[in-house]
Design a protein around this motif. Structure first.
Motif, mmCIF file in Angstrom:
data_model
loop_
_atom_site.group_PDB
_atom_site.id
_atom_site.type_symbol
_atom_site.label_atom_id
_atom_site.label_comp_id
_atom_site.label_asym_id
_atom_site.label_seq_id
_atom_site.Cartn_x
_atom_site.Cartn_y
_atom_site.Cartn_z
ATOM 1 N N GLY A 53 29.079 46.345 41.206
ATOM 2 C CA GLY A 53 29.072 46.653 42.629
ATOM 3 C C GLY A 53 30.373 46.226 43.293
ATOM 4 N N CYS A 54 31.480 46.702 42.749
ATOM 5 C CA CYS A 54 32.803 46.225 43.170
ATOM 6 C C CYS A 54 33.127 46.551 44.620
ATOM 7 N N GLY A 55 32.628 47.687 45.142
ATOM 8 C CA GLY A 55 32.932 48.087 46.504
ATOM 9 C C GLY A 55 34.426 48.141 46.756
ATOM 10 N N ASN A 56 34.843 47.758 47.963
ATOM 11 C CA ASN A 56 36.264 47.736 48.291
ATOM 12 C C ASN A 56 36.780 46.306 48.428
ATOM 13 N N SER A 57 36.114 45.388 47.741
ATOM 14 C CA SER A 57 36.528 43.991 47.730
ATOM 15 C C SER A 57 37.898 43.835 47.073
ATOM 16 N N SER A 58 38.611 42.793 47.469
ATOM 17 C CA SER A 58 39.913 42.488 46.879
ATOM 18 C C SER A 58 39.792 41.623 45.627
ATOM 19 N N LEU A 59 38.559 41.287 45.220
ATOM 20 C CA LEU A 59 38.372 40.353 44.106
ATOM 21 C C LEU A 59 39.023 40.840 42.824
ATOM 22 N N SER A 60 38.743 42.072 42.415
ATOM 23 C CA SER A 60 39.308 42.580 41.161
ATOM 24 C C SER A 60 40.830 42.619 41.212
ATOM 25 N N GLU A 61 41.378 43.070 42.330
ATOM 26 C CA GLU A 61 42.831 43.137 42.477
ATOM 27 C C GLU A 61 43.450 41.745 42.385
ATOM 28 N N SER A 62 42.841 40.776 43.050
ATOM 29 C CA SER A 62 43.367 39.408 43.023
ATOM 30 C C SER A 62 43.307 38.830 41.617
ATOM 31 N N MET A 63 42.210 39.074 40.915
ATOM 32 C CA MET A 63 42.088 38.582 39.546
ATOM 33 C C MET A 63 43.108 39.260 38.639
ATOM 34 N N TYR A 64 43.268 40.567 38.798
ATOM 35 C CA TYR A 64 44.227 41.312 37.978
ATOM 36 C C TYR A 64 45.637 40.768 38.185
ATOM 37 N N ASN A 65 45.997 40.544 39.434
ATOM 38 C CA ASN A 65 47.335 40.031 39.746
ATOM 39 C C ASN A 65 47.530 38.609 39.243
ATOM 40 N N ASP A 66 46.418 37.911 38.997
ATOM 41 C CA ASP A 66 46.472 36.538 38.500
ATOM 42 C C ASP A 66 46.398 36.473 36.981
ATOM 43 N N GLY A 67 46.411 37.640 36.336
ATOM 44 C CA GLY A 67 46.484 37.657 34.880
ATOM 45 C C GLY A 67 45.261 38.127 34.139
ATOM 46 N N TYR A 68 44.172 38.460 34.870
ATOM 47 C CA TYR A 68 42.961 38.982 34.219
ATOM 48 C C TYR A 68 43.107 40.510 34.121
ATOM 49 N N LYS A 69 43.618 40.978 33.000
ATOM 50 C CA LYS A 69 44.030 42.380 32.878
ATOM 51 C C LYS A 69 42.956 43.304 32.321
ATOM 52 N N HIS A 70 41.823 42.752 31.918
ATOM 53 C CA HIS A 70 40.802 43.571 31.256
ATOM 54 C C HIS A 70 39.542 43.631 32.121
ATOM 55 N N ILE A 71 39.630 44.326 33.243
ATOM 56 C CA ILE A 71 38.521 44.415 34.197
ATOM 57 C C ILE A 71 38.036 45.847 34.325
ATOM 58 N N VAL A 72 36.727 46.039 34.173
ATOM 59 C CA VAL A 72 36.088 47.332 34.405
ATOM 60 C C VAL A 72 35.217 47.186 35.650
ATOM 61 N N ASN A 73 35.413 48.064 36.617
ATOM 62 C CA ASN A 73 34.698 47.997 37.894
ATOM 63 C C ASN A 73 33.681 49.125 37.999
ATOM 64 N N VAL A 74 32.461 48.800 38.401
ATOM 65 C CA VAL A 74 31.442 49.830 38.602
ATOM 66 C C VAL A 74 30.851 49.717 40.002
ATOM 67 N N ASP A 75 30.484 50.857 40.543
ATOM 68 C CA ASP A 75 29.814 50.951 41.833
ATOM 69 C C ASP A 75 29.103 52.293 41.862
#
Length: 203
Positions: A53-75
């Motif tokens: 339920g990623c929505g339009n949150s900045s969480l995934s983007e912030s994590m990606y920019n912090d080095g978590y490069k393997h994120i799959v987002n579903v909504d």
């Protein structure tokens, strides 16, 4: 964004499609910087992560920019996923209802949700969850269990207090711990680890 006409709207994809068509970003329950100190204890940069339920949150983007490069987002909202994919094409954005996760078994090391379960339970009496609500939560937890690796973790960021949220998570093979964060009003950071498998026939 105006509040919906009723709490049930939070379970309606049409409400979210309308909202996301005009809203660019909204973070429920604080942002990454507010609980990064908790997250980094439990999630490795190399982990394959599923964001529910990623929505339009900045969480995934912030994590990606912090080095978590393997994120799959579903909504379940096509509209928000198209917008997020245009903004952040380096990550995967997949239209999917979390009650019916269509991933192979053991696909992820970590599953994260922030406020998604709260939205699904918003019309429930927290003291007396309905049979339908309890069945829905069990289904979601079973789906999460299915896609997690044997050493995987489920992380839930929420304002739901332990006596309400722990029983719903523990029903499905979890050993659950939690911490709080935030000033004044406390939010909860639950970490559910896969239990060591019992001998056949014991659960």
């Amino acid at each position: 964004m105006d509040l919906p006409p009723s709490n049930k709207s939070y379970q309606d994809v049409n409400y979210w499609n309308e909202r996301y068509s005009v809203e660019e970003n909204y973070d429920w329950f604080k942002t990454y910087k507010d609980f990064v100190h908790l997250l980094e204890r439990h999630v490795k940069k190399t982990d394959r992560i599923l964001m529910l339920g990623c929505g339009n949150s900045s969480l995934s983007e912030s994590m990606y920019n912090d080095g978590y490069k393997h994120i799959v987002n579903v909504d379940f909202s096509d509209i928000v996923l198209k917008k997020m994919n245009q903004r952040l094409p380096s990550m995967e954005w997949i239209t999917m209802d979390i009650k019916h996760l269509a991933f192979l078994a053991r696909s992820f090391d970590v599953v994260i949700e922030k406020g998604t379960l709260d939205a699904l339970l918003v019309d429930e009496d927290v003291w007396h969850i309905s049979d339908k609500g309890a069945e829905m939560m069990s289904q979601i937890m079973e789906n999460v269990h299915h896609v997690l690796s044997q050493t995987g973790k489920f992380i839930s960021v929420t304002f739901a207090q332990p006596h309400f949220r722990l029983p719903l998570i523990r029903k499905t093979f979890w050993e659950v711990n939690y911490e709080t964060f935030g000033d004044g009003f406390h939010y909860f950071f639950y970490v559910a680890n896969m239990k060591t498998e019992s001998p056949e026939g014991e659960r």
